[in-house]
Structures are given as C-alpha cells and as structure tokens.
Design an enzyme around this catalytic site. Structure first.
Site: not given
Lengths: 488, 487
Positions: A77, A152, A176
C-alpha cells in the site's frame, strides 16, 4: 500460474519449476492488460522487480537458500515508505515525495526475497472506506467495475483479487484491510496492535493503525505474517509476545482448533443486508458441521464504537498530518507570501475534502474546553469496549460476524454522504479500538455476484489461532478459489 | 505626601539541554557548530512514517537532576504532544510532558551571602525535545537548521520565589554548578545549554493600597549578567509604568519582552500573550515510563554532594572564606581534586591557596581541568606539607607546582633540583645576619631607634638576608635571629 497461491508459487520457484522472472513477467502482463481499468497501482517498478527476480532465480539455480517469499510478486500500500519511487499516501501533498528510508515491513519483505512490484492506491492518508478519496486515481472493484473496491486499502485488495500480485500489504485503522478484503473476496488480516511494526507506515491514527496482509488464502496470510510480525526496536509500541523463539503461523495452520467455541453477538448485525446475514449464518453452519459450538456473547458498548473511533482517529490524525505543511517536503503552494500562507495555502490546495474534514474534527476534539467532553470520553468508551471483548473471550475462542453491512457499493453512491460512508466500518472499528486481531475471509456472494466477507475476531495476540480457525473454513469451501472474470 | 513601596516577584522557566550522546528520540549525535542539517535523520526531521524511540540516558539524566532539585519523582510518566506550527518544528508538534511531569515539588537552595541560603521552590521539571533553528541570513528567505531538533531538554519551572535580579543570577549560577556536578549538562548559557525566561512583576503598596503590575516574560537572555540586568531593568520600567499609567495585572495581560543586550533594555515583543491552545494529548507512539524502586535507587546512588552544601562545609569544616570555598566548588573537578588532596592529609587552607592561586591559573592557561594538569593529589599534598613545615617558601611552592605539572616529578625532588630548599639552619643563617648587620650600620641604628623607621629598617635587613641567600632563607627563622641581635 495466475491461479496459484503465494505458497504454491514460492514452492514451484524454489523447486525451479517456475522462475521468479516468469512470475513477475506474467504479473506485469496482467497489469498491462487490466490495471488500466482497475487502477489498483499508483506506481509500479518493472525494472527493479525484474532485476530482483533475476537475482532470486540466480540464487536458486546456485543452490542457495532463499527467503520465505522467495521470488513471489507482492504489492505494498502506498502509505508504506520505500526508498525507491514515490510514497504518496494517495495524496497530492505527497505526490512527489520520495522517502529516504524503507518501512520496517518493506525491509522484511525484501529480506524474505519477496518481489515488490508496486505501490497500491488508497484513500488519501487511509481516510475512507471506498478508495474514492484517493487524490491521485480511481480504483474499481475487479468483480464489478462500477463498484468500489472498499477502502482504504482498496488498491491492495483489488490487486490481489485481479491477479496483479500474489499477496499485498494493507493497513487497517478502522477496517481498512478487512472491508476491502471482504468487497474483493480476498483474505485480509488486521493483526493485534503492536504485532507488526508501524515504522515507516505513514501515520493516520497512531493508536489504531496496524499493517497486515491481504492474500488469496488464509495460509498465504499466515506466510506473510511469518515474514512481517515481531518486535521492532524502531517501534516502541511493537512487541514479541507469543512469537518469540521462531514460532511460526504457517506451521500447524492445518491443525484446526478442537472444541472451537464461536461467539456471536445477537442483534448486532440486524442492520446488515439480508444476503450478508445469510452468508454469515451459512458459514457458521459450516463450522458447526466440523464440530464448533456457537455461544452468544454481549457487546454492550458497541453502539458507541463509531463515535469514539471518529474522535480518537481524527484527533490523532490532526496531529499526525500537521507535518505536511509545505515547509520541509511535499507540495508547496506557489502563491504564498509568508510562512503562515505556506502552511495554509499548501494544505488548502493539496489535501482532499475528507482529509480536511477529519483534521477539522480532530482539531476541534482536542481543543481546550472540548478535550474532556470528546477525547477523554472517547478513551473511556475505548476502555469499555476493550472490557466487553475481554468478558466475551472468556466464553469463546473467537467472535464471528460480517465484515461490513453491505457488499461493494456503487462508485459515487456514498461519497457525498460521509456519515453513511462511516457506517461501512460499523463492524470492524471495535477491533481497532480494542487492539485485537480481526480477519476477513471470503464466505460467499450476493445476488449480484458481489463478494461477502466473514469476520473473525480473537483476543490480543491470538493471530495463530485465528488463522487456524479461518483455515478450517477455507478447507471446507472453495470461495477463495473464485476469481473475478474480466470482460476483456 | 504619598508613600510607595514595592517588591519584585520573579519566577523562572528554565530549559537545560542535556549532554547526551544522541538525541531524545533518535540516534543522531547531539553536536553543535556543525554544518547545517548534517546531524539529522528521518526521525528528527519528521519524515512521514517515522516513530520516536525514547533515549533512556536522557531520562536518567532528568531523574538525577530532579533528585538533585529535591523533587518528587513520578513512578509513572507519559509523553504528550504539544501542537503549534513553526518552521523550526518539523512535525509541528513537540513531544513533551503535559500533566504528568517526571519531577514535581522540589526546591533549590541559593547562597544569599553571610553563609546563608534561600530556598526557591520548584513546581515541576519535565523532559521534552528541542526545536531546530530558523536562520534569517539569506535575503528574503529564511532557512531552517534542524541539527538541534530533537535534542533533549529538561524544562524546570520555579515558583515566583525570587525577589531580585541578583537572586535570579544566583539561582542560575547554582543550577549551572549542579548540572555540571551531575554531568547532565554542559550548562553554558552562551551556547544555549541553559536558557532562562524570567516572569516578573511588582507588588506595590501605595498609600496603604496593594497593587500588582502586569507580568512580563523576558526572552533572549544569554548570560548570567543579562539575566540579572534584565530583571533590574524591568523592575524600574514596571514601576515607572505603574506610576505613569497605573496599569495593573489582569488575567491574560502577560506581555513578552526581549532583552537587547547592547542597549541593556527590554523591548516589547508581544503585547498580549495569545492564548495559545496547544491541543495537548497523549503521544500514541511512545509507551509510558514506569520506574521501579530498584531503578530509582540506582539513580539516587549517583547523586553526589551538591556544590552549595560542599561550599558551606568548606567554610564550616576547614575555615575557608566563603569566596574561596565558592571558587573551589565552582567545578566538580576542582572540588573533587581539593578533597583528594585534603584526604592525603594536607592542610586545607594552604591547599586552597595553592589550588586557587596556581592550580586554577594553570588549568585555565592549558584549558583543562585541574585534575588534568599531570599532578597527583598525593604530590600536591606533599608539596603543601613542605610549605607547611618551612622546607620551601610559599613562593617556591608555587614554582614547584608549575614544574610538577610540566615534568610530573615529585615535589621533594624538584625542590632539590631547583635549589629551593629553605635554609632554616640557625647557625648558618646567623653568620649571614651578622654580615648584613655589619654592612648596614644606618639601618641597624634605625631599627633599634624604635618608632616609625624601625619597622621599615627591620624589613630592609630581612630583605638583605633573603637576597644574599637567593630567597632560600626561612624568613621566620631569619626574623627571630634578627630580633635577637637587634635587641
């Protein structure tokens, strides 16, 4: 090769049946073909990945030992710092930010000979549940490109689901990792707070943030955890408890849990979609069929979790994001006349709406005169929720519930209604407040063929058991083998 | 006729830079005078994703200082973030301690003359990280040097128990001695190791009515002198202002004034202290610090006798003057060396003279500690004994000390080599005295005449003897012989 798990791939690479270079090439050809539509990656580095893959192949050919993830293409990420490329956090303010150091998890992936192919898209500074808040690009759900991948860590979930990597790292502050895993039909594990080093993870809510794996299978999640878990001297909040002395998550993953007692919270999920509720009930039946017992537990303070979360997370965020001011690095407004304007204009121009909203909320919550009513009260709620879990786990090994009340929603459906969006995390937030581990595993699809996730929560540092419990289900079902079909 | 009296009220906020090897929350070296931004890392420049790790040494130093300041040490402390935006603060928050400082409720004793001490109460002491420095030397741009960012700082806050600039200075000097004794700070004000910010106002009684003037906080003080002078200046300025405007203390009427060292005045910087909202909250990236009894005991064992109590003991026990005792205790190295010499049996007063008049001068010339001059405590004690027994004169003693420092030889040997052994043999000296008497009839006459001239003439004759013996005659013995002959 596309359908292999990370474990299967690393074994074939280790045996010389497949080269890492070939695996990386095939991943990049899928990215070239489909990521234009999916938008999982913010950046990729093919040259770097190929060079590292060739190095792993060379070592294997020379008969040398390679690491746990030897030659396996993985994604990270974009809120985890890498010395190469940009680390953007999905924000314009860091669009051109180049970190001078690697996050500890990145170092560990490299040490394990994983091949990092790229950095995945995310809601700006991990604030969001749909990845729509990315300031840089849009990511869609590989199962239905009109829908969000969740967030997210939407880019990481989409990348794993679409076959753009064999495992990815995400971060989970209120759900997330788990929620996008659920929306994209992959496995997502949020470890116990302190289990994985946060050094180099760009902070959102420091007391809640935790890095974890998104993978195709539970066993793959265990493999990644074996690589990334453990105390880091650079992170004072990380600990070695339970895994000191070379204890492995992957070893014994198939042992299951005898006399498994599964806690359920009656009435908690009545607001969830019917298809979601049914899928979770069906999953519980599967567990019963392999000998599990279902017990009812209570979560009397769960209704306050979202409110407490949005006070604590935003308060910490307002402080964590103060450093993005245009002075030392990152975006700087060209229109500033003095240093105060460097701050105000740079931030006004480069932060997105949701980030500004949360900074405002958090600043307000910490302001003198409001601190006791908001922040301090939220900390009390947090303690009560911790207490709820402690009591519940006296009666059961784990608690099961849906990951999210709905399946993946349409792009744009909730973006203008922040409160509804916040409710996407209604079942996941409590785990972050309590610091306990939680996992999302695929448990079916709704009538629109959208994935549904089963959430399994356990006591602190029970990741080993959680993974074994998840694996029990995985062996009985084949959800994890399903792949989205692209309309190429 | 109106009557007016006033009293000065001063409290100090003090920042002491701890002399640890590395910074408070990262491994960067604490070093100054280096190229700008050369002592920095991702942590102290606040890069995205970094986390602080507490420097244990800094915490130990702070607890040690807290103990020396007679504070109650908290067994459980935590860290807090103090938020404000400024370019020299890379994270735009400072890691500090808000509601649970590591030390509270102590006091420091300061000498106020006549062998007396005054007790100044300390409210709290806590640990925090320093900011960097903004440099305004590049035309229309400012530059930021972050070498100092993250340096450990101990903030000490006193009650407003001081009542003059002189007392404030006295406290500063005393604190400097303490931190140097403990080895927790270099304590150099010019280099910013110790920063004092006095808060000052006046309690005025005018025609039986009581008033308080508005509080000023004075910044930019980089010497003991500036600290004292600025308070003295403020005293008069506030009194004048009160007489002129009648302005009295209201809530929030604190102003910030800067000391102008050239003009020796304070200059208004901020009219009203903006009510800063620092939005303190617990630092989530650090774990709280819990102290065990054993750990605290180990730190307590490192606590030495503090300078003021040593100074007073030297006066009481050794009969030294307060000034000399102060000089000896200014630096722990000097004081420890003095104690070592005395422990070897040397007479304290003579030891004091030798060390303050020669030892410190040499140390100053060589820019080293008195313990680094190459002389041993045993050697100095031997030298003191030689002077005491009249084997060498006091003046010769000083010469021998210097040579000891250069050669490392022992004093007895040097006295021989340098031909400085005093002639105390009465028989030998008597002959020389007779010669001098024979050659100076006028002086002998004056000496025996009594009156004013007599003393001078005796002194002259004594001088002649000393000259003839090249200064090696024991003046005491010569005086006795002379007195016998002249009577």
């Amino acid at each position: 090769m596309e359908d292999l798990t990370a474990i299967e791939l690393r074994e074939r690479i280790a045996r010389g049946e497949i080269t890492s270079v070939a695996a990386v090439e095939s991943v990049f050809s899928r990215i070239a073909g489909r990521d234009g539509a999916v938008g999982a990656y913010i950046s990729t580095d093919r040259e770097r990945a190929m060079a590292r893959a060739a190095e792993v192949d060379r070592r294997i050919a020379a008969g040398e030992e390679v690491g746990f993830l030897g030659g396996v293409p993985v994604a990270v990420k974009d809120n985890m710092c890498t010395e190469w490329g940009a680390t953007t956090c999905g924000s314009k303010i860091l669009e051109n930010f180049h970190s001078p150091y690697n996050a500890t998890v990145v170092e560990k992936l490299i040490a394990a000979d994983a091949i990092i192919v790229g950095k995945t898209n995310m809601d700006e500074f991990a604030m969001g549940s749909s990845t729509e808040n990315s300031g840089l690009k849009r990511t869609v759900n590989p199962w239905d490109t009109c829908r969000v991948p969740g967030g997210s860590s939407g880019g990481s979930a989409a990348a794993v689901a679409a076959g753009f990597c064999y495992a990815a790292l995400g971060s989970d502050t209120g759900g997330s990792i788990r929620q996008p895993a659920s929306f994209c039909s992959v496995v997502g594990l949020k470890p116990t707070y302190g289990r994985v080093s946060r050094y180099g993870l760009v902070a959102y809510g420091s007391s809640l943030d935790q890095i974890g794996p998104l993978t195709r299978t539970v066993a793959d999640a265990a493999l990644v955890m074996d690589v990334i878990a453990g105390h880091d001297p650079a992170d004072s909040t990380s600990v070695d408890e339970g895994i000191a002395g070379g204890c492995s998550y992957l070893e014994g993953i198939d042992k299951g849990v005898e006399k498994l007692r599964i806690g359920i919270v009656p009435g908690l999920t009545t607001g969830a979609d019917e298809s979601v509720q049914r899928a979770v009930e069906a999953a519980l039946e599967v567990y019963k069929s392999v000998g599990a017992e279902i017990v009812e537990v209570e979560m009397p303070h769960s209704e306050y979790a979202i409110a407490a979360y949005y006070v604590i997370a935003t308060a910490e965020a307002s402080s964590n994001l103060a450093r993005y001011d245009g002075v030392h690095y990152g975006y700087r407004s060209t229109g500033a006349e003095d240093y105060v304007e460097v701050y105000s204009k740079s931030r006004a121009e480069a932060f997105g709406q949701e980030v500004k909203r949360r900074i405002m909320l958090g600043t307000y919550a910490l302001s003198s005169g409001y601190y006791d009513a908001y922040y301090l009260k939220a900390l009390k709620v947090r303690n009560l929720i911790r207490g709820d879990f402690a009591v519940a786990f006296e009666k059961c090994d784990c608690i099961m519930m849906p990951v999210a009340p709905t399946t993946a929603f349409r792009i744009g459906e909730k973006i203008n209604d922040p409160l509804t969006m916040y409710l996407s995390d209604v079942y996941t937030i409590a785990a972050n407040l309590a610091g306990i581990p939680g996992m999302s595993i695929p448990c079916g699809f709704d009538h629109d063929n959208l994935p549904i996730g089963l959430q399994i929560l356990g006591p602190t540092f029970s990741e080993g058991k959680l993974l074994r419990i998840g694996r029990m289900y995985e062996k009985e079902t084949d959800w994890c083998r399903r792949r989205p079909s692209f309309a190429d | 006729m109106s009557s007016i009296e006033h009293r000065v009220i001063v409290g100090l906020e003090i920042h002491v830079q701890l002399c640890t090897e590395s910074k408070m929350f990262c491994r960067c070296a604490v070093e100054f005078g280096q190229q700008a931004n050369s002592r920095v890392c991702p942590v102290c420049i606040g890069m995205p994703g970094v986390l602080p790790v507490m420097n244990k040494k800094a915490f130990e130093c702070s607890v040690l200082a807290g103990l020396a300041l007679n504070c109650r040490i908290a067994r459980f402390t935590k860290w807090d973030r103090k938020s404000y935006y400024y370019p020299d603060l890379p994270k735009n928050y400072q890691i500090s301690q808000y509601d649970m400082p590591l030390a509270e409720e102590g006091f420091i004793e300061i000498p106020v003359g006549g062998g007396r001490a005054k007790r100044i109460r300390i409210i709290r002491a806590h640990l925090e990280e320093d900011a960097g420095k903004n440099l305004h030397t590049a035309g229309s741009f400012s530059q930021v040097d972050l070498n100092r960012a993250g340096t450990p700082l101990l903030e000490i806050v006193t009650e407003p128990d001081l009542s003059s600039g002189a007392e404030a200075r006295s406290l500063a000097v005393e604190l400097q001695r303490i931190v140097r004794y403990l080895g927790v700070s270099q304590g150099d004000m010019q280099k910013g190791h110790m920063r004092f910010e006095p808060n000052i106002n006046l309690a005025i009684t005018k025609d039986g009515q009581k008033f308080r003037t508005p509080i000023s906080e004075i910044k930019n003080l980089n010497s003991f002198r500036a600290l004292e002078r600025s308070i003295d200046y403020e005293e008069h300025r506030q009194l004048d202002e009160f007489l002129e405007t009648g302005a009295v203390l209201e809530t929030g009427s604190k102003t910030t004034r800067g000391w102008d060292d050239d003009r020796e005045i304070t200059v208004l910087q901020r009219e009203k202290e903006e009510s800063h909202d620092y939005r303190y909250f617990p630092e989530p990236d650090l774990v709280p610090v819990e102290l065990s009894d054993e750990w605290l005991e180990r730190i307590r064992e490192r606590l030495c006798e503090l300078p003021l109590s040593r100074q007073m003991r030297y006066v009481d026990q050794y009969g030294l003057g307060e000034y000399d005792a102060g000089v000896l205790t200014a630096e722990v190295a000097t004081s420890d060396f003095f104690e070592a010499v005395v422990a070897c049996g040397a007479e304290p007063k003579r030891t004091c003279n030798l060390l303050t008049q020669v030892g410190l001068r040499l140390a100053n010339e060589k820019r080293c500690g008195i313990d680094e001059l190459g002389v041993t405590a045993e050697g100095v004690a031997e030298l003191v004994r030689m002077v005491d027994h009249g084997r060498v004169s006091a003046g010769a003693g000083e010469k021998i000390f210097e040579t000891m420092s250069d050669t490392g030889k022992d004093p007895d040997l040097l006295a021989e080599e340098m031909n400085l052994i005093q002639k105390s043999d009465a028989g030998e000296l008597e002959g020389i005295v007779d010669e001098v008497i024979g050659e100076n009839p006028q002086a002998v006459e004056d000496a025996t005449s009594g009156g004013k001239k007599s003393k001078k003439a005796v002194g002259f004759l004594l001088g002649q003897v000393m000259q003839r013996t090249k200064g090696r005659a024991n003046p005491k013995v010569v005086s006795e012989i002379l007195a016998g002959k002249l009577n």
